[in-house]
Design an enzyme around this catalytic site. Structure first.
Site, PDB file in Angstrom:
ATOM      1  N   GLY A  31      72.822   3.929 -90.791  1.00  0.00           N
ATOM      2  CA  GLY A  31      72.795   3.731 -89.412  1.00  0.00           C
ATOM      3  C   GLY A  31      71.922   4.583 -88.460  1.00  0.00           C
ATOM      4  O   GLY A  31      71.351   5.596 -89.054  1.00  0.00           O
ATOM      5  N   HIS A  37      63.626   4.285 -90.636  1.00  0.00           N
ATOM      6  CA  HIS A  37      64.245   3.322 -91.131  1.00  0.00           C
ATOM      7  C   HIS A  37      63.638   1.982 -91.148  1.00  0.00           C
ATOM      8  O   HIS A  37      63.460   1.325 -92.016  1.00  0.00           O
ATOM      9  CB  HIS A  37      65.729   2.866 -90.607  1.00  0.00           C
ATOM     10  CG  HIS A  37      66.750   4.196 -90.518  1.00  0.00           C
ATOM     11  ND1 HIS A  37      66.986   4.954 -89.740  1.00  0.00           N
ATOM     12  CD2 HIS A  37      67.427   4.698 -91.775  1.00  0.00           C
ATOM     13  CE1 HIS A  37      67.958   5.811 -90.292  1.00  0.00           C
ATOM     14  NE2 HIS A  37      68.204   5.741 -91.533  1.00  0.00           N
ATOM     15  N   GLN A  61      79.773  11.927 -99.039  1.00  0.00           N
ATOM     16  CA  GLN A  61      78.485  12.614 -99.350  1.00  0.00           C
ATOM     17  C   GLN A  61      78.510  13.728 -98.013  1.00  0.00           C
ATOM     18  O   GLN A  61      77.419  14.691 -97.898  1.00  0.00           O
ATOM     19  CB  GLN A  61      77.147  11.698 -99.217  1.00  0.00           C
ATOM     20  CG  GLN A  61      76.792  11.413 -97.771  1.00  0.00           C
ATOM     21  CD  GLN A  61      75.663  10.419 -97.932  1.00  0.00           C
ATOM     22  OE1 GLN A  61      75.734   9.430 -98.576  1.00  0.00           O
ATOM     23  NE2 GLN A  61      74.590  10.843 -97.476  1.00  0.00           N
ATOM     24  N   GLY A 147      63.592   6.685 -98.356  1.00  0.00           N
ATOM     25  CA  GLY A 147      62.359   7.400 -97.668  1.00  0.00           C
ATOM     26  C   GLY A 147      62.140   8.814 -98.361  1.00  0.00           C
ATOM     27  O   GLY A 147      62.891   9.130 -98.875  1.00  0.00           O
ATOM     28  N   ASP A 150      63.950  12.708 -97.476  1.00  0.00           N
ATOM     29  CA  ASP A 150      65.052  13.327 -98.320  1.00  0.00           C
ATOM     30  C   ASP A 150      64.394  13.345 -99.763  1.00  0.00           C
ATOM     31  O   ASP A 150      64.756  12.505-100.574  1.00  0.00           O
ATOM     32  CB  ASP A 150      66.302  12.471 -98.285  1.00  0.00           C
ATOM     33  CG  ASP A 150      66.945  12.256 -97.044  1.00  0.00           C
ATOM     34  OD1 ASP A 150      67.167  13.388 -96.655  1.00  0.00           O
ATOM     35  OD2 ASP A 150      66.985  11.370 -96.259  1.00  0.00           O
ATOM     36  N   GLN A 153      66.905  13.786-102.703  1.00  0.00           N
ATOM     37  CA  GLN A 153      67.426  12.610-102.896  1.00  0.00           C
ATOM     38  C   GLN A 153      66.821  11.547-103.759  1.00  0.00           C
ATOM     39  O   GLN A 153      67.448  10.879-104.742  1.00  0.00           O
ATOM     40  CB  GLN A 153      68.275  11.979-101.497  1.00  0.00           C
ATOM     41  CG  GLN A 153      68.435  10.808-101.538  1.00  0.00           C
ATOM     42  CD  GLN A 153      69.171  10.326-100.129  1.00  0.00           C
ATOM     43  OE1 GLN A 153      70.196  10.401 -99.686  1.00  0.00           O
ATOM     44  NE2 GLN A 153      68.265   9.498 -99.393  1.00  0.00           N
TER      45      GLN A 153
END
Ligand code: PAF
Length: 281
Positions: A31, A37, A61, A147, A150, A153
């Site tokens: 969010g 986003h 996390q 994305g 990161d 990630q």
């Protein structure tokens, strides 16, 4: 836009779409949506017939002492933005819809999760890989959009999908930046106006390092140190600034050609991360 808190409704809707032979893309978020986003949403819409977005501020996390309780929650504005962008379904689950109170299973992508951000945020990547694995199982989409901001990630989720044979294709979307170069992030809202003026220097340091890599034969450690000094002089507290191989995020050598420069640094309390990829010829 259909909005639901229920895994069952997500699954039933997805089953119905699949019975019509429609393709489905999934964009997981926490969010506080920004243009980064929305770029994921737009890329997902180009690829698939239907797009699901989730908003879930995932407690597992956040390490102890991090910003879970103060993480920006802007649900109403997020719903409006997603409806305006014609997202097909928003999954907005409460914590008890996602986690069994006695949950015992965690997904850990070993080694890669201990580097860089993992060395500074205890348990963070296990929390990320577990929630993304669970959300993939819940949504059963064909495509997962993440994305490139990161970067670690993304690399970890790529390995998880490979190692667990998850039936989903990962698609990554380039970083969206403010006009002054600062990578968009929900945590940028934590910056004071003074810190906000300084923050783009993190991207500047990455650009400086990229230029040095392309134009000089200086050792990588020297280039890293020069940019660490630049950031420290500007008030940053550096977690890491590392020239790495883009495929496994290990320190690059002069033989490597596909590189990524990874950086994380704090300005007071707010912590920023950013990266820049390059190919050396
Ligand atoms: O990148 C994020 O916002 C989160 O880590 C993600 C992928 C939504 C998992 O909670």
């Amino acid at each position: 836009m259909k909005t639901t808190k229920s895994i069952q409704i997500v699954r039933a809707t997805v089953a119905q779409w699949k019975s019509q032979r429609l393709t489905i893309a999934f964009v997981p978020t926490m969010g506080n949506l920004h243009q980064g986003h929305l770029a994921l949403v737009k890329a997902a819409q180009k690829k698939a017939d239907k797009v699901i977005v989730s908003i879930f501020v995932n407690p597992s996390q956040f390490s102890a002492g991090e910003d879970f309780s103060t993480y920006p929650r802007t649900e109403q504005a997020d719903i409006e933005a997603l409806a305006t962008h014609h997202v097909d379904m928003l999954f907005l689950p409460p914590v008890d819809e996602i986690y069994h109170s006695q949950a015992k299973t965690h997904v850990i992508v070993s080694e890669l999760s201990d580097l860089h951000c993992g060395a500074h945020r205890q348990g963070h990547f296990s929390g990320v890989s577990t929630i993304v694995c669970k959300l993939i199982n819940m949504t059963q989409a064909h495509y997962l959009f993440l994305g490139e901001k990161d970067f670690q990630q993304l690399a970890i989720i790529r390995l998880m999908i490979r190692d667990l044979n998850l039936p989903i294709q990962l698609k990554s979307v380039p970083i969206v930046r403010e006009n002054d170069g600062l990578a968009m992030s929900s945590r940028n809202g934590y910056l004071t106006s003074e810190q906000r003026q300084i923050a783009p220097k993190l991207y500047q340091a990455l650009c400086n390092a990229k230029k040095a890599l392309q134009q000089s034969t200086a050792p990588f450690k020297t280039i890293e140190q020069q940019q660490k000094d630049y950031l420290t002089q500007n008030g940053f507290n550096i977690d890491y600034f590392s020239i790495c191989r883009a495929d496994n995020l290990l320190p690059a050598t002069s033989q490597d050609t596909e590189l990524v420069i990874l950086a994380a640094a704090s300005l007071g309390k707010p912590r920023l991360i950013d990266n820049l990829c390059l190919t050396l010829r």
